[in-house]
Design an enzyme around this catalytic site. Structure first.
Site, PDB file in Angstrom:
ATOM      1  CB  SER A   1       6.132   5.724   9.923  1.00  0.00           C
ATOM      2  OG  SER A   1       6.004   4.351  10.091  1.00  0.00           O
TER       3      SER A   1
ATOM      4  CG  HIS B   1       2.756   2.806   6.820  1.00  0.00           C
ATOM      5  ND1 HIS B   1       2.338   3.150   8.082  1.00  0.00           N
ATOM      6  CD2 HIS B   1       4.093   2.989   6.801  1.00  0.00           C
ATOM      7  CE1 HIS B   1       3.374   3.512   8.810  1.00  0.00           C
ATOM      8  NE2 HIS B   1       4.468   3.431   8.046  1.00  0.00           N
TER       9      HIS B   1
END
Ligand code: GTR
Length: 445
Positions: free
Chosen positions: A283, A424
């Protein structure tokens, strides 16, 4: 607190907006706001492939003057430095080099960690060597009995080294950490041990013959607006300067700098092969890993997981997070100049395929997840594809796919890629692919 809450909130709001089809141009989109449950506002996001406006990417193999790059030598000597300078000036900011006086002290070593499977070392890296100077603790695990010097993965963690494994020997980070599991008033407690173990897969890494080194990103800069004043960045402010200049580093630059300092430390360890260190991040730290690998060619491999906007995703593609959104919600991540492109991303002199190209010819792996639309998996694939001509010019096989691979169909050419099913995150599946990729490109010394 801010870092974690924002992280969670945006994942949620990004998810809520999935499926919203808005018939509007990019300019209109920037004007629109949509209230969200958390009480904030979110710029309207595009998740509709048919609404992505056309865009033209800058050609990594054309110099700013218009001259074509025709040889590997011309890339290395002329175009690569030019692109690196553009990323420094307009996106991540300039970073300083290795500081003088830095010291490394092994503060703990255990030859029988993790039930005898590992050697665990903890090294205090004092960035200035001064008694009260900023420091970070590098946690290292090495597979016990494996013939060294060893290939390593190096990555920053979000919540303190103690979250990486449920190992009572890991020193609990004493500094500010975001609120979360096992954290009370921004201080980590014993209960946070192993909280991120599934994201690190320490035993799997060791069983495959690799070591792992990790440090807490907040030791370098805590992730909130104003965190600069508790950051290594504040060491470099000139007298009467309270903020970095528009072309000086943001927090991503600082975290990448910290990874290079960890590399300085790994270079001094006899058990580590410094020519086989893969820098990895997820990320915002996936963006950081790419920027670290682009600048510091000592990293033999780069692994970027779900890095999205400002990472591996094309900025010019209007899908998911935008430059304006990231600069608005996280103004401390990039340099001041980056904000000039909030309303005109096509004027950016670079795009993210050129960031990937800066890593060439070293192997780079772009991991994405099918439900992580906020990070634009297709935009990451297209960036990898647009970086391939540089990899080919430098004599590698580039990217072994011309179309977006199906779910869970990893590509392991020099530019590696996968689209995992699910949201994610960093999962055991992701780590299996990173290890397979490392076996192909980094195993032999
Ligand atoms: C999101 C941000 C992304 C990504 C993510 C993370 O809120 O919009 O760019 O970096 O946070 O780091 O978890």
């Amino acid at each position: 607190m801010r870092g974690k809450i924002l992280r969670r909130r945006f994942l949620k709001t990004g998810g809520l907006a999935v499926g919203s089809a808005f018939l509007m141009s990019c300019e209109q989109q920037e004007e629109e706001v949509k209230p969200v449950a958390a009480g904030g506002t979110l710029k309207v996001v595009n998740y509709d492939e048919s609404k992505v406006p056309s865009y033209t990417l800058p050609n990594p193999l054309v110099m700013a003057s218009g001259q074509r790059v025709t040889s590997a030598r011309m890339w290395v000597e002329k175009r690569r430095p030019q692109l690196l300078k553009l990323f420094q000036t307009y996106e991540y900011g300039r970073s300083p080099g290795r500081p003088r006086g830095m010291t490394f002290h092994v503060i703990s070593a255990d030859m029988n960690a993790l039930g005898g499977k590992a050697i665990r070392k903890q090294v205090l890296i004092n960035f200035t060597g001064k008694k009260d100077g900023p420091r970070m603790t590098l946690l290292m695990y090495l597979p016990k009995g494996a013939p060294g010097p060893l290939p390593m993965f190096l990555g920053l963690n979000f919540d303190g080294n103690q979250t990486v494994a449920a190992d009572p020997g890991i020193i609990i980070n004493p500094g500010w950490v975001a609120e979360g599991w096992g954290v009370i008033d921004h201080r980590a407690t014993d209960a946070s041990r192993g909280d991120a173990a599934c994201r690190w897969q320490v035993e799997k890494i060791l069983a495959r013959g690799y070591g792992l080194a990790t440090a807490y990103y907040g030791d370098i800069e805590p992730d909130y607006n104003g965190g600069i004043h508790s950051s290594v960045r504040s060491l470099y402010l000139r007298p009467r300067q309270s903020e970095p200049a528009p072309d000086e580093w943001g927090a991503i630059g600082a975290w990448a700098w910290g990874l290079s300092r960890a590399m300085d430390c790994l270079e001094t360890d006899k058990n580590v092969d410094p020519r086989r260190v893969a820098v990895m991040g997820h990320s915002r730290l996936g963006k950081t890993a790419l920027w670290a690998g682009a600048q510091d060619t000592r990293f033999a491999m780069v692994i970027s997981n779900d890095s999205g906007e400002g990472g591996a995703a094309l900025s010019r593609r209007w899908f998911g997070e935008t430059v304006k959104s990231i600069n608005t919600h996280f103004p401390w991540w990039f340099c001041g100049n980056f904000k000039k492109f909030n309303n005109d991303v096509n004027a950016l002199p670079v795009d993210q395929h050129e960031l990937i190209a800066l890593i060439a010819p070293r192997p780079v792996y772009i991991a994405t997840a099918a439900d992580d639309l906020w990070a634009d998996p297709t935009g990451m694939f297209l960036a990898a594809k647009a970086a391939a001509p540089v990899y080919q010019l430098l004599g590698t096989d580039g990217l072994g796919a011309t179309k977006m691979p199906g779910i869970d169909q990893p590509v392991t050419t020099t530019i590696g890629f996968h689209l995992r099913c699910g949201p994610h995150n960093v999962t055991a599946y992701d780590w299996e692919q990173f290890l397979n990729f490392a076996d192909v490109h980094m195993k032999a010394s």
